[in-house]
Motif scaffolding. Structure first.
Motif, PDB file in Angstrom:
ATOM      1  N   MET A  35       4.500  15.769   1.535  1.00 23.07           N
ATOM      2  CA  MET A  35       3.140  16.071   1.993  1.00 23.07           C
ATOM      3  C   MET A  35       2.103  15.401   1.086  1.00 23.07           C
ATOM      4  SD  MET A  35       3.598  17.477   4.778  1.00 23.07           S
ATOM      5  CE  MET A  35       1.864  17.634   5.126  1.00 23.07           C
ATOM      6  N   GLN A  36       2.363  15.351  -0.212  1.00 20.18           N
ATOM      7  CA  GLN A  36       1.453  14.646  -1.121  1.00 20.18           C
ATOM      8  C   GLN A  36       1.403  13.165  -0.781  1.00 20.18           C
ATOM      9  OE1 GLN A  36       2.962  15.599  -5.020  1.00 20.18           O
ATOM     10  NE2 GLN A  36       1.479  17.248  -5.298  1.00 20.18           N
ATOM     11  N   PHE A  37       2.547  12.602  -0.409  1.00 21.33           N
ATOM     12  CA  PHE A  37       2.593  11.196  -0.024  1.00 21.33           C
ATOM     13  C   PHE A  37       1.762  10.963   1.229  1.00 21.33           C
ATOM     14  CE2 PHE A  37       4.489   7.773   2.479  1.00 21.33           C
ATOM     15  CZ  PHE A  37       4.330   6.717   1.598  1.00 21.33           C
ATOM     16  N   VAL A  38       1.939  11.803   2.225  1.00 20.88           N
ATOM     17  CA  VAL A  38       1.172  11.674   3.476  1.00 20.88           C
ATOM     18  C   VAL A  38      -0.321  11.804   3.187  1.00 20.88           C
ATOM     19  CG1 VAL A  38       0.696  12.778   5.704  1.00 20.88           C
ATOM     20  CG2 VAL A  38       3.061  12.411   4.974  1.00 20.88           C
ATOM     21  N   GLU A  39      -0.698  12.774   2.365  1.00 18.84           N
ATOM     22  CA  GLU A  39      -2.111  12.948   2.012  1.00 18.84           C
ATOM     23  C   GLU A  39      -2.647  11.734   1.251  1.00 18.84           C
ATOM     24  OE1 GLU A  39      -2.233  16.661  -0.096  1.00 18.84           O
ATOM     25  OE2 GLU A  39      -1.717  17.808   1.717  1.00 18.84           O
ATOM     26  N   ALA A  40      -1.832  11.177   0.357  1.00 16.89           N
ATOM     27  CA  ALA A  40      -2.267   9.996  -0.395  1.00 16.89           C
ATOM     28  C   ALA A  40      -2.493   8.817   0.546  1.00 16.89           C
ATOM     29  CB  ALA A  40      -1.229   9.626  -1.459  1.00 16.89           C
TER      30      ALA A  40
ATOM     31  N   GLU B  60      -6.495   2.137  -8.643  1.00 19.15           N
ATOM     32  CA  GLU B  60      -5.972   3.220  -9.489  1.00 19.15           C
ATOM     33  C   GLU B  60      -4.449   3.272  -9.411  1.00 19.15           C
ATOM     34  OE1 GLU B  60      -5.941   8.044  -9.281  1.00 19.15           O
ATOM     35  OE2 GLU B  60      -7.804   7.046  -8.720  1.00 19.15           O
ATOM     36  N   PHE B  61      -3.886   3.211  -8.190  1.00 21.55           N
ATOM     37  CA  PHE B  61      -2.430   3.204  -8.025  1.00 21.55           C
ATOM     38  C   PHE B  61      -1.832   2.007  -8.747  1.00 21.55           C
ATOM     39  CE2 PHE B  61      -2.431   5.486  -3.611  1.00 21.55           C
ATOM     40  CZ  PHE B  61      -2.756   6.682  -4.221  1.00 21.55           C
ATOM     41  N   GLN B  62      -2.460   0.847  -8.563  1.00 24.81           N
ATOM     42  CA  GLN B  62      -1.967  -0.387  -9.179  1.00 24.81           C
ATOM     43  C   GLN B  62      -1.993  -0.269 -10.714  1.00 24.81           C
ATOM     44  OE1 GLN B  62      -1.056  -3.241  -7.282  1.00 24.81           O
ATOM     45  NE2 GLN B  62      -0.341  -4.220  -9.144  1.00 24.81           N
ATOM     46  N   ALA B  63      -3.066   0.276 -11.263  1.00 24.94           N
ATOM     47  CA  ALA B  63      -3.183   0.422 -12.713  1.00 24.94           C
ATOM     48  C   ALA B  63      -2.097   1.353 -13.253  1.00 24.94           C
ATOM     49  CB  ALA B  63      -4.565   0.949 -13.089  1.00 24.94           C
ATOM     50  N   HIS B  64      -1.834   2.464 -12.556  1.00 26.27           N
ATOM     51  CA  HIS B  64      -0.772   3.385 -12.976  1.00 26.27           C
ATOM     52  C   HIS B  64       0.580   2.678 -12.968  1.00 26.27           C
ATOM     53  CE1 HIS B  64      -2.960   7.111 -13.393  1.00 26.27           C
ATOM     54  NE2 HIS B  64      -3.509   6.958 -12.203  1.00 26.27           N
TER      55      HIS B  64
ATOM     56  N   ASP C 221       0.836  -1.199   0.000  1.00 26.79           N
ATOM     57  CA  ASP C 221       0.000   0.000   0.000  1.00 26.79           C
ATOM     58  C   ASP C 221       0.876   1.257   0.000  1.00 26.79           C
ATOM     59  OD1 ASP C 221      -2.266  -1.627   0.134  1.00 26.79           O
ATOM     60  OD2 ASP C 221      -2.335  -1.543   2.317  1.00 26.79           O
ATOM     61  N   TYR C 222       1.905   1.276   0.856  1.00 30.04           N
ATOM     62  CA  TYR C 222       2.806   2.420   0.906  1.00 30.04           C
ATOM     63  C   TYR C 222       3.575   2.565  -0.413  1.00 30.04           C
ATOM     64  CZ  TYR C 222       1.969   3.311   5.833  1.00 30.04           C
ATOM     65  OH  TYR C 222       1.384   3.643   7.021  1.00 30.04           O
ATOM     66  N   ALA C 223       4.007   1.442  -0.958  1.00 31.30           N
ATOM     67  CA  ALA C 223       4.731   1.483  -2.233  1.00 31.30           C
ATOM     68  C   ALA C 223       3.840   2.037  -3.345  1.00 31.30           C
ATOM     69  CB  ALA C 223       5.240   0.086  -2.598  1.00 31.30           C
ATOM     70  N   LEU C 224       2.591   1.614  -3.377  1.00 29.52           N
ATOM     71  CA  LEU C 224       1.674   2.109  -4.408  1.00 29.52           C
ATOM     72  C   LEU C 224       1.419   3.604  -4.249  1.00 29.52           C
ATOM     73  CD1 LEU C 224      -0.862  -0.860  -4.500  1.00 29.52           C
ATOM     74  CD2 LEU C 224       0.752  -0.218  -6.304  1.00 29.52           C
ATOM     75  N   ALA C 225       1.268   4.058  -3.022  1.00 26.07           N
ATOM     76  CA  ALA C 225       1.063   5.497  -2.792  1.00 26.07           C
ATOM     77  C   ALA C 225       2.309   6.283  -3.177  1.00 26.07           C
ATOM     78  CB  ALA C 225       0.689   5.753  -1.333  1.00 26.07           C
ATOM     79  N   CYS C 226       3.465   5.760  -2.830  1.00 22.84           N
ATOM     80  CA  CYS C 226       4.726   6.415  -3.198  1.00 22.84           C
ATOM     81  C   CYS C 226       4.847   6.486  -4.719  1.00 22.84           C
ATOM     82  CB  CYS C 226       5.903   5.654  -2.593  1.00 22.84           C
ATOM     83  SG  CYS C 226       7.492   6.448  -2.873  1.00 22.84           S
ATOM     84  N   PHE C 227       4.505   5.395  -5.388  1.00 23.69           N
ATOM     85  CA  PHE C 227       4.541   5.364  -6.845  1.00 23.69           C
ATOM     86  C   PHE C 227       3.636   6.457  -7.424  1.00 23.69           C
ATOM     87  CE2 PHE C 227       2.686   4.093 -10.846  1.00 23.69           C
ATOM     88  CZ  PHE C 227       3.811   3.869 -11.614  1.00 23.69           C
ATOM     89  N   ALA C 228       2.439   6.596  -6.873  1.00 25.00           N
ATOM     90  CA  ALA C 228       1.499   7.602  -7.373  1.00 25.00           C
ATOM     91  C   ALA C 228       2.061   9.011  -7.219  1.00 25.00           C
ATOM     92  CB  ALA C 228       0.163   7.470  -6.653  1.00 25.00           C
ATOM     93  N   VAL C 229       2.704   9.278  -6.097  1.00 25.90           N
ATOM     94  CA  VAL C 229       3.267  10.611  -5.863  1.00 25.90           C
ATOM     95  C   VAL C 229       4.434  10.868  -6.803  1.00 25.90           C
ATOM     96  CG1 VAL C 229       4.479  12.049  -4.181  1.00 25.90           C
ATOM     97  CG2 VAL C 229       2.457  10.779  -3.486  1.00 25.90           C
ATOM     98  N   VAL C 230       5.320   9.906  -6.959  1.00 24.37           N
ATOM     99  CA  VAL C 230       6.459  10.080  -7.864  1.00 24.37           C
ATOM    100  C   VAL C 230       5.961  10.259  -9.298  1.00 24.37           C
ATOM    101  CG1 VAL C 230       8.505   8.965  -8.833  1.00 24.37           C
ATOM    102  CG2 VAL C 230       8.099   8.897  -6.367  1.00 24.37           C
ATOM    103  N   SER C 231       4.958   9.473  -9.700  1.00 23.49           N
ATOM    104  CA  SER C 231       4.397   9.617 -11.048  1.00 23.49           C
ATOM    105  C   SER C 231       3.833  11.009 -11.262  1.00 23.49           C
ATOM    106  CB  SER C 231       3.293   8.580 -11.276  1.00 23.49           C
ATOM    107  OG  SER C 231       3.828   7.294 -11.291  1.00 23.49           O
ATOM    108  N   SER C 232       3.109  11.520 -10.280  1.00 24.22           N
ATOM    109  CA  SER C 232       2.534  12.860 -10.422  1.00 24.22           C
ATOM    110  C   SER C 232       3.644  13.913 -10.459  1.00 24.22           C
ATOM    111  CB  SER C 232       1.513  13.126  -9.326  1.00 24.22           C
ATOM    112  OG  SER C 232       1.982  13.933  -8.320  1.00 24.22           O
TER     113      SER C 232
END
Length: 171
Positions: free
Chosen positions: A133-138, A155-159, A86-97
């Motif tokens: 902060m985006q990571f914490v919010e995610a 959504e994170f997984q699909a990205h 879960d943390y890895a997926l959220a981190c991935f989403a933040v780095v992607s953004s």
């Protein structure tokens, strides 16, 4: 260990949770699946009763906080329900953004946007702080869904899968 320190911190944090959620004691008790009279006794400012482990787990789980935070052993209220994935997926989403933002800034500039200590004119430390902060919010958004396989996780997984697929094919 003084018995008075833990209940006073617990009492304060129970009041904070109730206020943050805008709930009555009755609503909070129902949500947590414990009797209203028990919750009231845990929230007394003087002579508060100490909840048992089952009650602490129910309150922490239903209110989305960790037991350590609830009893004053941690300043961090994050729930422990999330997995490393879960943390890895959220981190991935933040780095992607962040990378999407970088590409858009570069497209708007005729010259390189990377400098010795800034990126698109923004100091590296500010970018790092915003990303954190985006990571914490995610993570907080993700954790509040209460579902193990939520739409946000999908959504994170699909990205991530799309990015890995693009990397493998070279497109």
């Amino acid at each position: 260990m003084g018995d008075k320190a833990i209940p006073s911190e617990l009492v304060q944090r129970l009041h904070v949770l109730r206020a943050q959620q805008g709930m009555t004691i009755q609503q909070m008790a129902e949500r947590c699946g414990i009797p209203k009279s028990s919750l009231e006794s845990y929230m007394r400012l003087k002579g508060a009763k100490r909840p048992g482990v089952d009650a602490l787990i129910a309150i922490a789980d239903e209110m989305g906080v960790s037991i350590d935070w609830l009893v004053g052993r941690s300043a961090d209220s994050f729930s422990t329900k999330l997995t490393q994935k879960d943390y890895a997926l959220a981190c991935f989403a933040v780095v992607s953004s962040l990378l999407i933002w970088v590409r858009s800034k570069q497209a708007q500039s005729e010259s390189s946007i990377i400098d010795d200590d800034s990126f698109a004119g923004i100091p590296d430390a500010e970018i790092a702080a915003r990303s954190m902060m985006q990571f914490v919010e995610a993570i907080q958004r993700y954790d509040k869904t209460g579902e193990r396989v939520s739409s946000l996780r999908r959504e994170f997984q699909a990205h991530m899968e799309k990015a890995l697929e693009t990397e493998e094919t070279g497109n």
